[in-house]
Design a protein around this motif. Sequence first.
Motif, short mmCIF file in Angstrom:
data_model
loop_
_atom_site.label_atom_id
_atom_site.label_comp_id
_atom_site.label_asym_id
_atom_site.label_seq_id
_atom_site.Cartn_x
_atom_site.Cartn_y
_atom_site.Cartn_z
N LEU A 44 0.86 -1.18 0.00
CA LEU A 44 0.00 0.00 0.00
C LEU A 44 0.90 1.23 0.00
CD1 LEU A 44 -2.38 -0.70 3.03
CD2 LEU A 44 -2.69 -1.39 0.65
N ASP A 45 0.55 2.24 -0.81
CA ASP A 45 1.18 3.54 -0.60
C ASP A 45 0.24 4.31 0.30
OD1 ASP A 45 3.47 3.14 -1.99
OD2 ASP A 45 2.73 4.03 -3.86
N LEU A 46 0.76 4.68 1.47
CA LEU A 46 -0.09 5.39 2.43
C LEU A 46 0.27 6.87 2.41
CD1 LEU A 46 -2.14 4.74 4.74
CD2 LEU A 46 -0.22 5.17 6.27
N ARG A 47 -0.76 7.72 2.27
CA ARG A 47 -0.52 9.15 2.10
C ARG A 47 -1.16 9.95 3.23
NH1 ARG A 47 -3.89 10.05 -1.98
NH2 ARG A 47 -5.30 11.03 -0.51
N ASP A 48 -0.42 10.85 3.80
CA ASP A 48 -1.04 11.85 4.67
C ASP A 48 -0.47 13.20 4.27
OD1 ASP A 48 1.45 12.15 5.81
OD2 ASP A 48 0.94 11.11 7.69
N ARG A 49 -0.72 14.25 5.04
CA ARG A 49 -0.29 15.56 4.59
C ARG A 49 1.22 15.68 4.45
NH1 ARG A 49 -1.59 20.82 7.96
NH2 ARG A 49 0.66 20.89 8.22
N SER A 50 1.94 14.86 5.24
CA SER A 50 3.39 14.99 5.21
C SER A 50 4.02 14.27 4.02
CB SER A 50 3.97 14.45 6.52
OG SER A 50 3.75 13.05 6.60
N GLY A 51 3.27 13.44 3.33
CA GLY A 51 3.82 12.72 2.19
C GLY A 51 3.31 11.30 2.11
N LEU A 52 4.15 10.43 1.56
CA LEU A 52 3.67 9.09 1.21
C LEU A 52 4.76 8.08 1.56
CD1 LEU A 52 1.84 8.76 -2.05
CD2 LEU A 52 3.78 7.27 -1.82
N VAL A 53 4.33 6.92 2.07
CA VAL A 53 5.33 5.87 2.34
C VAL A 53 4.75 4.52 1.93
CG1 VAL A 53 4.64 5.35 4.74
CG2 VAL A 53 7.04 5.06 4.04
N ALA A 145 -2.64 21.12 -2.17
CA ALA A 145 -2.26 21.13 -0.76
C ALA A 145 -1.08 22.08 -0.55
CB ALA A 145 -1.90 19.71 -0.32
N ARG A 146 -0.13 22.04 -1.49
CA ARG A 146 1.01 22.95 -1.39
C ARG A 146 0.55 24.41 -1.49
NH1 ARG A 146 4.32 24.84 -6.33
NH2 ARG A 146 2.16 25.40 -6.64
N ASN A 147 -0.38 24.68 -2.43
CA ASN A 147 -0.86 26.07 -2.59
C ASN A 147 -1.46 26.59 -1.29
OD1 ASN A 147 -0.08 25.77 -5.21
ND2 ASN A 147 -2.14 25.89 -6.10
N LEU A 148 -2.24 25.76 -0.61
CA LEU A 148 -2.84 26.23 0.65
C LEU A 148 -1.76 26.46 1.71
CD1 LEU A 148 -6.18 24.24 1.00
CD2 LEU A 148 -5.76 26.47 -0.05
N ALA A 149 -0.73 25.62 1.67
CA ALA A 149 0.36 25.81 2.64
C ALA A 149 1.10 27.12 2.34
CB ALA A 149 1.32 24.62 2.60
N VAL A 150 1.33 27.41 1.05
CA VAL A 150 2.00 28.67 0.68
C VAL A 150 1.15 29.86 1.11
CG1 VAL A 150 2.73 30.12 -1.27
CG2 VAL A 150 3.34 27.69 -1.23
N ARG A 151 -0.16 29.72 0.96
CA ARG A 151 -1.06 30.80 1.36
C ARG A 151 -0.92 31.08 2.86
NH1 ARG A 151 -6.36 32.54 -1.16
NH2 ARG A 151 -7.23 33.83 0.46
N GLU A 570 -7.15 28.35 -7.96
CA GLU A 570 -6.21 27.30 -7.54
C GLU A 570 -5.61 27.57 -6.16
OE1 GLU A 570 -6.10 24.64 -9.22
OE2 GLU A 570 -6.94 25.28 -11.13
N VAL A 571 -5.83 28.77 -5.63
CA VAL A 571 -5.25 29.07 -4.32
C VAL A 571 -6.31 29.41 -3.28
CG1 VAL A 571 -3.06 29.79 -5.33
CG2 VAL A 571 -4.81 31.51 -4.87
N ILE A 572 -7.57 29.13 -3.62
CA ILE A 572 -8.68 29.34 -2.69
C ILE A 572 -9.27 27.97 -2.41
CG2 ILE A 572 -10.98 30.39 -2.44
CD1 ILE A 572 -10.01 32.62 -4.32
N ALA A 573 -9.48 27.66 -1.15
CA ALA A 573 -9.92 26.31 -0.82
C ALA A 573 -11.26 25.99 -1.48
CB ALA A 573 -10.01 26.14 0.70
#
Length: 610
Positions: A44-53, A145-151, A570-573
Amino acid sequence: MSITSYGAMRSHGAGTLRAEHVGETVTIAGWVDTRRDHGGGAFLDLRDRSGLVQVVADPDASDALEAAHRVRSEWVVLVTGTVRARPEGMRNAKLPTGDVEVSASSIEVLSAADTPPFPIEDGIEVSEELRLRHRYVDLRRPRLARNLAVRSQTVSIIRRVMESNGFIDVETPQLTRPTPEGARDFLVPSRLQPGESYALPQSPQLFKQLLMVAGIERYYQIARCFRDENLRADRQPEFTQLDLELSFGDEEDIYALMEAMFVEIWREVLGEDLPTPFPRIRFEDSMRRFGSDKPDLRFAMELADLGEVFADTEVGVFKGVLGAGGAVIALALPGGGKLTRREFDEWTEWAKRRGAKGLAWGVVEAPAEGDTPTLRSPLTKFMSDAEVAGVLATTGATVGDAVFFGAGPLRFARQLMGALRNALAEANDMIPDSRWEFVWVVEPPMFDPAADSDDPTAATAEGWVPNHHPFTAPAPEFLDDFEQRPGEATTRAYDIVLNGTELASGSVRIHDAELQRRVFRFLGISDEAAEEKFGFLLRGFNYGVPPHCGIAPGLDRLVMLLCGEDSIREVIAFPKTQTGSDLMTDAPAPYDEIALKDIGLRLAPRPAKG
Ligand code: ASP
């Protein structure tokens, strides 16, 4: 980030696991990105906000394996397991966690999921409608997700810069009286005072000015603004500004503060050093040279006014336009000589779609003999040699270039050629991607002809509307008689333009009640009407008002440019569409009859959907 910030259920973020964690038992949770069955086990590739493993359920971990077989994309699972090094040759250098995997001892399903409406990946073709309808799925894509973080990062830098410059954050009301910024108001009928209505603020303008009267001296707010406009461009009916105002200062304070803020944002978000001070250009010069008050300075191609060159021309169209007081404006496209006849015709059609009668063009060619280049053009036969020489000298065109000519009333011809300048640069790949060209556009006109306004309620007896807003101070030389020369008067307003996009507008304000009344009167707002609409501001001005000025950079556009996006959506939720709909919640929506009656409102019948 400390480990506890992953929540009580998890020990680590999926994307944080590295070789140094090998041997540790970890608990991670997130969404199943992909699942593959392989050699009796499952991955399984498991994804959360920090990335994927990568999670492996080995054939001998029977419960975990059973769960791994059951799960599907986007199920939410909780995995406990041991971090181990991936076998040599199985490492994935593209993934930050690519050296390791988690060997699962248990996999618990926290939530099953329907098949997602589209894959959670960047760079896939999905209709915007589907994306907006399922925005919660769309926002799982790394880019958004990155765009919201940059915001979020941008807002936090802004707050830091503002606070370190002595500004304090003050909230102003959302339910208020109309603030004119050139758009229609959104209204909220009052239940407690039947027959009356609040307006949502088009900006906090009047409140921030009154905060200056109140002695706050330096105010800022990350403010939501509401403007009911025709959403032809990339606009939203509600949007966010950094709104600010300061007392006892002038333009120079605003320039220095904003430049320091942008420098900080660019350094932290993009790791780039912006040169300061930003250049300044007068509005009139910007219109003359670039055909726009939002000049894109990433490329040259300036407009040339050919009024003098063609003063005595026999070229029929030019003669007619100049005779009627209009202008002939030209633009040289470097290397444009290679355009085909068909491409020139397409540009002519392009101009006609913008209301032009046509677009003349010519190509600069080396002469067969003699030593001056010639202009090959359907018009050349009517042009004298001196005119051809004048065109080349004024536009700077040389052999191999194309020259385009637009003719009409001055304002129109400039704007047409300014738009052509941008479109040609875009079509011919002349715009360098990684350049940041900031410019202050200053000394704009005090008024625009009302015909240019979007707002039907704005038309005045005199036929003028404010270019910025009616609270903007006239330039000193027009203080006494702007009423007599409204077409000439300029103000102490300023815009910041970045790469051809307006990022902020602001101005030094009027701080004198009588001058403010004169501006209102000129705009067709009588003293009684001014009292009724803006009495609270004028009264405030009677109680000791400091000279003040301010500005309001738009956050959405700023973040859009920082993220390299083409649309603020693209930068508004949760953005709205071009018709102002929220496709996820289906707002606006018909409203409950009883509730409407309660607030004293009857909605017009909905037009039949065609
Ligand atoms: N209130 C203005 C706007 O929203 C900005 C300003 O003048 O500070 O555009």
